[in-house]
Design a protein around this motif. Sequence first.
Motif, PDB file in Angstrom:
ATOM      1  N   ALA A 190      39.946 -87.131-108.474  1.00 16.70           N
ATOM      2  CA  ALA A 190      39.337 -88.405-108.083  1.00 16.70           C
ATOM      3  C   ALA A 190      38.208 -88.182-107.090  1.00 16.70           C
ATOM      4  CB  ALA A 190      40.401 -89.327-107.496  1.00 16.70           C
ATOM      5  N   ALA A 191      38.430 -87.266-106.150  1.00 18.53           N
ATOM      6  CA  ALA A 191      37.386 -86.953-105.174  1.00 18.53           C
ATOM      7  C   ALA A 191      36.159 -86.375-105.871  1.00 18.53           C
ATOM      8  CB  ALA A 191      37.923 -85.974-104.134  1.00 18.53           C
ATOM      9  N   MET A 192      36.363 -85.561-106.893  1.00 21.99           N
ATOM     10  CA  MET A 192      35.257 -84.996-107.655  1.00 21.99           C
ATOM     11  C   MET A 192      34.529 -86.055-108.467  1.00 21.99           C
ATOM     12  SD  MET A 192      34.649 -83.949-111.083  1.00 21.99           S
ATOM     13  CE  MET A 192      36.179 -83.381-111.796  1.00 21.99           C
ATOM     14  N   LEU A 193      35.275 -87.058-108.974  1.00 18.10           N
ATOM     15  CA  LEU A 193      34.674 -88.080-109.828  1.00 18.10           C
ATOM     16  C   LEU A 193      33.639 -88.921-109.080  1.00 18.10           C
ATOM     17  CD1 LEU A 193      34.562 -89.632-112.508  1.00 18.10           C
ATOM     18  CD2 LEU A 193      36.481 -91.017-111.688  1.00 18.10           C
ATOM     19  N   ARG A 194      33.858 -89.176-107.817  1.00 22.83           N
ATOM     20  CA  ARG A 194      32.961 -90.071-107.080  1.00 22.83           C
ATOM     21  C   ARG A 194      31.507 -89.582-107.096  1.00 22.83           C
ATOM     22  NH1 ARG A 194      34.595 -92.422-101.644  1.00 22.83           N
ATOM     23  NH2 ARG A 194      33.326 -94.123-102.484  1.00 22.83           N
ATOM     24  N   ALA A 225      50.059 -85.748-110.923  1.00 23.92           N
ATOM     25  CA  ALA A 225      50.030 -86.328-109.581  1.00 23.92           C
ATOM     26  C   ALA A 225      49.451 -85.344-108.577  1.00 23.92           C
ATOM     27  CB  ALA A 225      51.435 -86.750-109.159  1.00 23.92           C
ATOM     28  N   ALA A 226      49.784 -84.065-108.753  1.00 24.39           N
ATOM     29  CA  ALA A 226      49.295 -83.048-107.828  1.00 24.39           C
ATOM     30  C   ALA A 226      47.787 -82.858-107.934  1.00 24.39           C
ATOM     31  CB  ALA A 226      50.010 -81.729-108.101  1.00 24.39           C
ATOM     32  N   SER A 227      47.233 -82.971-109.143  1.00 23.28           N
ATOM     33  CA  SER A 227      45.803 -82.717-109.341  1.00 23.28           C
ATOM     34  C   SER A 227      44.936 -83.965-109.226  1.00 23.28           C
ATOM     35  CB  SER A 227      45.576 -82.081-110.715  1.00 23.28           C
ATOM     36  OG  SER A 227      46.009 -82.935-111.752  1.00 23.28           O
ATOM     37  N   LEU A 286      34.551 -76.971-112.638  1.00 22.01           N
ATOM     38  CA  LEU A 286      35.157 -78.014-111.810  1.00 22.01           C
ATOM     39  C   LEU A 286      36.492 -78.470-112.390  1.00 22.01           C
ATOM     40  CD1 LEU A 286      31.944 -80.147-111.087  1.00 22.01           C
ATOM     41  CD2 LEU A 286      33.072 -78.517-109.547  1.00 22.01           C
ATOM     42  N   GLY A 287      37.245 -77.545-112.994  1.00 20.48           N
ATOM     43  CA  GLY A 287      38.549 -77.881-113.537  1.00 20.48           C
ATOM     44  C   GLY A 287      39.567 -78.136-112.435  1.00 20.48           C
ATOM     45  N   THR A 288      40.675 -78.748-112.809  1.00 22.09           N
ATOM     46  CA  THR A 288      41.669 -79.161-111.807  1.00 22.09           C
ATOM     47  C   THR A 288      42.291 -77.981-111.066  1.00 22.09           C
ATOM     48  OG1 THR A 288      43.378 -79.202-113.542  1.00 22.09           O
ATOM     49  CG2 THR A 288      42.240 -81.272-113.057  1.00 22.09           C
ATOM     50  N   LEU A 289      42.318 -76.804-111.688  1.00 20.63           N
ATOM     51  CA  LEU A 289      42.876 -75.637-111.004  1.00 20.63           C
ATOM     52  C   LEU A 289      41.891 -75.025-110.002  1.00 20.63           C
ATOM     53  CD1 LEU A 289      44.690 -73.880-113.976  1.00 20.63           C
ATOM     54  CD2 LEU A 289      45.722 -75.264-112.168  1.00 20.63           C
ATOM     55  N   ARG A 290      40.627 -75.364-110.129  1.00 22.19           N
ATOM     56  CA  ARG A 290      39.605 -74.821-109.221  1.00 22.19           C
ATOM     57  C   ARG A 290      39.307 -75.768-108.055  1.00 22.19           C
ATOM     58  NH1 ARG A 290      36.252 -70.788-112.444  1.00 22.19           N
ATOM     59  NH2 ARG A 290      36.752 -71.120-114.635  1.00 22.19           N
ATOM     60  N   LEU A 291      39.578 -77.052-108.238  1.00 22.62           N
ATOM     61  CA  LEU A 291      39.187 -78.044-107.227  1.00 22.62           C
ATOM     62  C   LEU A 291      39.891 -77.885-105.883  1.00 22.62           C
ATOM     63  CD1 LEU A 291      38.914 -81.248-109.462  1.00 22.62           C
ATOM     64  CD2 LEU A 291      37.049 -79.856-108.545  1.00 22.62           C
TER      65      LEU A 291
END
Length: 502
Positions: free
Chosen positions: A278-282, A271-273, A173-178
């Motif tokens: 944030a959507a993943m954190l919820r 900013a891009a990621s 679930l890294g930022t490049l995969r999200l």
Amino acid sequence: MIATSSRSAKKPNGRKIGPERAVIDIGSNTVRMVIYGGPRRAPVVWLNEKVTAKLGRDLAETGRIPDKALELAQGGLARFAAILEDIGISEVHCVATAAVRDAENGSDVVKAAEELGLTVQVLSGEEEAITSAYGVIGAFPGAQGVVADLGGGSLELVAIGDEEASQGVSLPLGTLRLPALREKGESSFQKAIEKDLKQAGWAAKHPGPLYMVGGTWRAMANFAMHKEDYPLTDPHAFCLTTQEADRVAKKLAKSDPETLRSISGISSSRAASLPDAAAMLRPVLEKLQPDGVVFVSWGLREGVLYRELSPAARKQDPLLAAVAQFTEPRGSSLTNATQIAAWTAATAGAAGTGGNGNERLRLAATLMAMAAARLEPNMRLDHCFDWAMHKRWLGLDHEGRAMIGAALRGACGKPDPTAALNQLADEETLREAAGWGLAIRLCRRIGAGSRLSLLTSKLRIEDETLVLWVDPTRAQLVSDGVIKDLENLANWLDLDHRLETK
């Protein structure tokens, strides 16, 4: 243990030049080198360089590191190796994480590094999680909770408690995969995250907060600090309740990256990621139900160094180690500060809470106050207050920052709290800390805090009276300034005062 390369570039006379340790982190998004100096228990960043290679950007689609990304990483590693050789580093740790670990051609990165004389350890998902967790333990002694380290290729979750890390798991679930996951729609995105989180069911049962490690999480903290006009600038140790974190994440998930770039502390890449993270954190917060979130600036690289420490070194107080190192070249010594802290001990807590185990904070404040005394008067207050409020310290929460800041203001003769201090701590706590500073000021006034002046004077509280005794053979040290500072301290503590020279 992390693999180590040994380098020993020296000056002609044989003396090593520059700091002696560095960590190269070959990550999914960046390849970064950090060179450290200072005390081993509280290392200080001497140089921080990175190349944004994005090694993991195509993993979800191709399973490989793109040729261009590999070229960027090789160039960055070559530059890092040259810098290390130039300045002379005897201890180099080089680790690689998710992208190198998972890519079909990850070995190409390792080979490129080894050709430069670097020994690379490719960390497993569990090793990566555990090492990051030890970075948190190093920054927050006694921490208990779950570490959530977000990188470009993965999200690591690991339990910490009793100065140990356990139960590490690495999730894709890294930022490049999200972005690819989120493009499939919110419902599919939610299900994918919930499916991965089944591997971390233990985390929901582990007490404590969620310790947020990684640049994207720190960008989230900067966003929250900006929105509430927070008085500090460093997100390290910034805290939110779980409900507050969810509200921030909900807002960020819908935010435009262009708007986020205008906020201090949020770079274009973060900013891009940030909306996807944030959507993943919820759902992570909903699943784990932590006792709040704490943002951390230490992680994998610092965990590498922390794990190399001896048991005795790990037990050192990182705050005092760092403050002592910072203040020593500024004319303040730990020995002298300890003597001053003992001299002023009678008044500690007299204005409020009774001390409450804050002796380490009082000693740190004393070290800074004595260093500040060597500054020009016109710049003293602003400089030392900035040390307390904005310099990064380990083992210190934001209330502790406020207490040290209040003490330094007291030592400068300005004990009344500022609006920023009032935002970080309650009135009683700040009043106590300002009293520390006023006592330090009185001690310094008597004889510049010299050993002899400390041995020939004493401060005590007796029958609601603050008593300053000065050896009669040293009565010449009592000036109008001493009497005024004694009176000011007594008034602050709501006590009468008396001077004794017999």
